[in-house]
Design an enzyme around this catalytic site. Structure first.
Site, mmCIF file in Angstrom:
data_model
loop_
_atom_site.group_PDB
_atom_site.id
_atom_site.type_symbol
_atom_site.label_atom_id
_atom_site.label_comp_id
_atom_site.label_asym_id
_atom_site.label_seq_id
_atom_site.Cartn_x
_atom_site.Cartn_y
_atom_site.Cartn_z
ATOM 1 N N HIS A 225 40.645 46.872 50.153
ATOM 2 C CA HIS A 225 41.214 47.451 49.199
ATOM 3 C C HIS A 225 41.122 49.047 50.322
ATOM 4 O O HIS A 225 41.117 50.477 49.848
ATOM 5 C CB HIS A 225 40.590 47.995 48.080
ATOM 6 C CG HIS A 225 41.633 49.368 47.369
ATOM 7 N ND1 HIS A 225 42.646 48.264 46.736
ATOM 8 C CD2 HIS A 225 41.656 49.862 46.668
ATOM 9 C CE1 HIS A 225 43.427 49.233 45.426
ATOM 10 N NE2 HIS A 225 42.571 50.330 45.757
ATOM 11 N N ASP B 85 41.042 42.323 48.706
ATOM 12 C CA ASP B 85 41.076 43.270 47.776
ATOM 13 C C ASP B 85 40.058 42.490 46.664
ATOM 14 O O ASP B 85 40.509 42.398 45.853
ATOM 15 C CB ASP B 85 42.686 43.739 47.240
ATOM 16 C CG ASP B 85 42.589 44.742 46.896
ATOM 17 O OD1 ASP B 85 41.017 44.997 45.976
ATOM 18 O OD2 ASP B 85 43.464 45.613 46.571
ATOM 19 N N SER C 36 47.888 52.198 45.741
ATOM 20 C CA SER C 36 46.936 51.995 44.998
ATOM 21 C C SER C 36 47.296 52.694 43.244
ATOM 22 O O SER C 36 48.477 51.724 42.932
ATOM 23 C CB SER C 36 45.239 52.193 44.489
ATOM 24 O OG SER C 36 44.812 52.042 43.855
#
Length: 225
Positions: free
Chosen positions: A198, A164, A110
Protein backbone atom coordinates in the site's frame (compact mmCIF):
# COMPACT_ATOMS: atom_id res chain seq x y z
CA UNK A 1 -6.72 24.41 4.90
CA UNK A 2 -4.39 23.14 2.21
CA UNK A 3 -0.68 22.74 1.52
CA UNK A 4 -0.12 24.72 -1.67
CA UNK A 5 2.73 24.74 -4.17
CA UNK A 6 2.19 27.88 -6.24
CA UNK A 7 2.94 27.98 -9.93
CA UNK A 8 6.31 29.47 -10.88
CA UNK A 9 4.52 31.83 -13.26
CA UNK A 10 0.85 32.67 -13.81
CA UNK A 11 -1.16 29.55 -12.97
CA UNK A 12 -3.19 28.29 -15.93
CA UNK A 13 -3.77 24.78 -14.57
CA UNK A 14 -4.11 23.09 -11.18
CA UNK A 15 -3.78 19.71 -9.52
CA UNK A 16 -5.91 19.03 -6.43
CA UNK A 17 -4.47 15.95 -4.69
CA UNK A 18 -6.06 14.26 -1.66
CA UNK A 19 -3.98 12.37 0.91
CA UNK A 20 -4.82 9.04 2.51
CA UNK A 21 -6.26 8.15 5.91
CA UNK A 22 -4.30 9.56 8.86
CA UNK A 23 -2.05 11.70 6.67
CA UNK A 24 -1.91 15.40 5.75
CA UNK A 25 -1.40 17.24 2.49
CA UNK A 26 2.19 18.26 3.26
CA UNK A 27 3.96 15.10 2.07
CA UNK A 28 2.12 14.95 -1.23
CA UNK A 29 2.69 18.66 -1.80
CA UNK A 30 6.44 18.06 -1.56
CA UNK A 31 6.24 15.11 -3.95
CA UNK A 32 4.16 16.98 -6.50
CA UNK A 33 6.42 20.02 -6.27
CA UNK A 34 9.15 17.89 -7.83
CA UNK A 35 7.22 17.95 -11.12
CA UNK A 36 7.30 21.76 -11.14
CA UNK A 37 5.52 22.46 -14.39
CA UNK A 38 5.83 26.26 -14.29
CA UNK A 39 2.17 27.06 -15.00
CA UNK A 40 0.63 24.44 -12.64
CA UNK A 41 -0.58 25.15 -9.10
CA UNK A 42 -0.66 22.15 -6.72
CA UNK A 43 -3.25 22.09 -3.93
CA UNK A 44 -3.12 19.36 -1.26
CA UNK A 45 -5.94 19.89 1.25
CA UNK A 46 -5.92 18.46 4.76
CA UNK A 47 -8.79 16.18 5.78
CA UNK A 48 -10.75 16.99 8.97
CA UNK A 49 -10.03 14.95 12.09
CA UNK A 50 -12.77 12.46 12.98
CA UNK A 51 -13.25 9.02 14.58
CA UNK A 52 -12.73 6.17 12.10
CA UNK A 53 -14.59 2.90 12.63
CA UNK A 54 -11.93 0.86 10.79
CA UNK A 55 -9.31 2.02 13.32
CA UNK A 56 -11.29 1.32 16.53
CA UNK A 57 -12.89 4.78 16.42
CA UNK A 58 -9.56 6.55 16.88
CA UNK A 59 -9.69 10.18 15.77
CA UNK A 60 -7.44 10.98 12.82
CA UNK A 61 -7.43 12.95 9.55
CA UNK A 62 -10.10 11.31 7.42
CA UNK A 63 -12.27 12.45 4.52
CA UNK A 64 -15.15 10.22 5.67
CA UNK A 65 -15.71 7.24 7.97
CA UNK A 66 -14.50 3.82 6.81
CA UNK A 67 -16.33 0.88 8.35
CA UNK A 68 -14.44 -1.84 6.47
CA UNK A 69 -12.52 -2.35 3.22
CA UNK A 70 -14.23 -5.59 2.23
CA UNK A 71 -15.83 -5.41 -1.23
CA UNK A 72 -19.30 -5.80 0.32
CA UNK A 73 -18.72 -3.44 3.26
CA UNK A 74 -21.24 -0.92 4.56
CA UNK A 75 -20.24 2.63 3.55
CA UNK A 76 -20.57 6.09 5.07
CA UNK A 77 -22.81 7.43 2.30
CA UNK A 78 -23.61 10.79 3.90
CA UNK A 79 -19.96 11.38 4.83
CA UNK A 80 -18.74 10.51 1.34
CA UNK A 81 -21.24 12.85 -0.29
CA UNK A 82 -20.44 15.66 2.16
CA UNK A 83 -16.69 15.27 1.54
CA UNK A 84 -17.25 15.31 -2.24
CA UNK A 85 -19.13 18.60 -1.95
CA UNK A 86 -16.15 20.12 -0.12
CA UNK A 87 -13.85 19.05 -2.96
CA UNK A 88 -16.21 20.54 -5.55
CA UNK A 89 -16.09 23.80 -3.58
CA UNK A 90 -12.28 23.73 -3.87
CA UNK A 91 -12.63 23.30 -7.63
CA UNK A 92 -15.04 26.25 -7.75
CA UNK A 93 -12.52 28.38 -5.84
CA UNK A 94 -9.85 27.70 -8.45
CA UNK A 95 -12.29 28.50 -11.25
CA UNK A 96 -12.95 31.84 -9.51
CA UNK A 97 -9.16 32.32 -9.40
CA UNK A 98 -9.13 32.10 -13.19
CA UNK A 99 -8.27 28.45 -13.83
CA UNK A 100 -10.86 26.73 -16.09
CA UNK A 101 -12.21 23.51 -14.57
CA UNK A 102 -11.12 21.55 -17.66
CA UNK A 103 -7.53 22.50 -16.71
CA UNK A 104 -7.87 20.95 -13.23
CA UNK A 105 -6.69 17.42 -12.42
CA UNK A 106 -8.17 15.72 -9.37
CA UNK A 107 -6.17 12.97 -7.70
CA UNK A 108 -5.49 11.12 -4.50
CA UNK A 109 -3.97 8.18 -2.66
CA UNK A 110 -5.97 5.48 -0.86
CA UNK A 111 -8.99 7.14 0.80
CA UNK A 112 -8.07 10.36 -1.01
CA UNK A 113 -8.04 8.53 -4.33
CA UNK A 114 -11.45 7.07 -3.53
CA UNK A 115 -12.84 10.53 -2.84
CA UNK A 116 -11.23 11.97 -5.98
CA UNK A 117 -12.95 9.34 -8.14
CA UNK A 118 -16.36 9.86 -6.56
CA UNK A 119 -16.02 13.66 -6.70
CA UNK A 120 -15.04 13.64 -10.37
CA UNK A 121 -17.90 11.34 -11.38
CA UNK A 122 -20.50 13.46 -9.59
CA UNK A 123 -19.07 16.92 -10.35
CA UNK A 124 -20.87 19.40 -12.56
CA UNK A 125 -17.51 20.93 -13.46
CA UNK A 126 -15.74 19.41 -16.47
CA UNK A 127 -12.31 18.23 -15.27
CA UNK A 128 -9.08 17.35 -17.08
CA UNK A 129 -8.56 13.96 -15.44
CA UNK A 130 -8.25 11.85 -12.31
CA UNK A 131 -5.24 10.11 -10.74
CA UNK A 132 -6.46 7.29 -8.46
CA UNK A 133 -3.69 5.53 -6.51
CA UNK A 134 -4.23 2.39 -4.40
CA UNK A 135 -7.92 3.08 -3.95
CA UNK A 136 -11.51 2.11 -4.69
CA UNK A 137 -14.72 3.71 -5.98
CA UNK A 138 -17.01 4.60 -3.06
CA UNK A 139 -20.71 3.72 -3.32
CA UNK A 140 -19.78 1.65 -6.38
CA UNK A 141 -22.90 -0.53 -6.27
CA UNK A 142 -25.36 2.35 -6.19
CA UNK A 143 -23.70 4.56 -8.81
CA UNK A 144 -25.18 4.73 -12.30
CA UNK A 145 -24.34 6.62 -15.47
CA UNK A 146 -27.12 9.08 -14.68
CA UNK A 147 -25.00 10.75 -11.95
CA UNK A 148 -22.27 11.64 -14.47
CA UNK A 149 -23.13 15.07 -15.82
CA UNK A 150 -19.91 16.53 -17.21
CA UNK A 151 -17.16 13.90 -17.10
CA UNK A 152 -18.22 10.90 -19.20
CA UNK A 153 -15.06 11.45 -21.31
CA UNK A 154 -12.66 12.11 -18.43
CA UNK A 155 -9.16 10.56 -18.50
CA UNK A 156 -8.41 8.28 -15.53
CA UNK A 157 -5.09 6.81 -14.39
CA UNK A 158 -5.66 4.11 -11.78
CA UNK A 159 -2.68 2.38 -10.12
CA UNK A 160 -2.72 -0.46 -7.58
CA UNK A 161 -0.11 -2.67 -5.93
CA UNK A 162 -0.70 -6.40 -6.35
CA UNK A 163 0.57 -6.98 -2.78
CA UNK A 164 -1.58 -4.29 -1.13
CA UNK A 165 -2.64 -5.65 2.31
CA UNK A 166 -4.84 -2.66 3.21
CA UNK A 167 -6.90 -1.91 0.10
CA UNK A 168 -7.29 -5.37 -1.48
CA UNK A 169 -6.37 -5.52 -5.18
CA UNK A 170 -9.87 -6.92 -5.88
CA UNK A 171 -11.22 -3.46 -4.98
CA UNK A 172 -9.02 -1.95 -7.66
CA UNK A 173 -10.26 -4.50 -10.20
CA UNK A 174 -13.93 -3.98 -9.30
CA UNK A 175 -13.38 -0.22 -9.55
CA UNK A 176 -11.90 -0.30 -13.04
CA UNK A 177 -14.69 -2.65 -14.22
CA UNK A 178 -17.29 -0.18 -12.95
CA UNK A 179 -15.47 2.82 -14.44
CA UNK A 180 -15.31 1.16 -17.86
CA UNK A 181 -19.07 0.62 -17.70
CA UNK A 182 -19.75 4.26 -16.81
CA UNK A 183 -17.05 6.15 -18.74
CA UNK A 184 -15.31 5.93 -22.12
CA UNK A 185 -13.17 2.78 -21.64
CA UNK A 186 -10.46 4.12 -23.98
CA UNK A 187 -9.82 6.98 -21.52
CA UNK A 188 -9.14 4.65 -18.56
CA UNK A 189 -5.66 3.31 -17.79
CA UNK A 190 -5.31 0.67 -15.06
CA UNK A 191 -1.77 -0.25 -14.02
CA UNK A 192 -0.88 -2.92 -11.46
CA UNK A 193 2.52 -3.34 -9.82
CA UNK A 194 3.77 -6.81 -8.77
CA UNK A 195 5.07 -6.89 -5.19
CA UNK A 196 3.99 -3.32 -4.38
CA UNK A 197 2.22 -2.94 -1.01
CA UNK A 198 0.00 0.00 0.00
CA UNK A 199 2.31 2.71 -1.27
CA UNK A 200 3.40 4.65 -4.34
CA UNK A 201 6.66 3.28 -5.72
CA UNK A 202 8.93 5.39 -7.97
CA UNK A 203 7.35 3.83 -11.07
CA UNK A 204 3.89 4.90 -9.90
CA UNK A 205 5.19 8.42 -9.29
CA UNK A 206 6.69 8.53 -12.78
CA UNK A 207 3.45 7.33 -14.37
CA UNK A 208 1.46 9.82 -12.32
CA UNK A 209 3.76 12.72 -13.24
CA UNK A 210 3.68 11.88 -16.95
CA UNK A 211 -0.12 11.59 -16.89
CA UNK A 212 -0.53 14.96 -15.16
CA UNK A 213 1.95 16.73 -17.42
CA UNK A 214 0.35 15.29 -20.56
CA UNK A 215 -3.11 16.41 -19.47
CA UNK A 216 -1.90 19.87 -18.54
CA UNK A 217 -0.29 20.33 -21.97
CA UNK A 218 -3.67 19.95 -23.63
CA UNK A 219 -7.03 21.56 -23.10
CA UNK A 220 -10.32 19.68 -23.30
CA UNK A 221 -10.46 19.89 -27.10
CA UNK A 222 -7.04 18.27 -27.46
CA UNK A 223 -5.37 21.46 -28.65
CA UNK A 224 -2.19 22.85 -27.24
CA UNK A 225 -2.89 25.30 -24.45
Amino acid sequence: MSAIVPAACKATAAVIFLHGLGDTGHGWAQALAAIRAPHVKYICPHAPVMPVSLNMNMAMPSWFDIISLRPDAEEDESGIKRAAESIKELIDEEVKNGIPSHRIVLGGFSQGGALSLYSALTARQKLAGVVALSCWLPLRNSLSQSVIISNKEISVLQCHGEADPLVPPILGSLTVEKLKMMLNPSKITFKTYPGMPHSACPEVRRNQDLFILELERHDSSGKRS
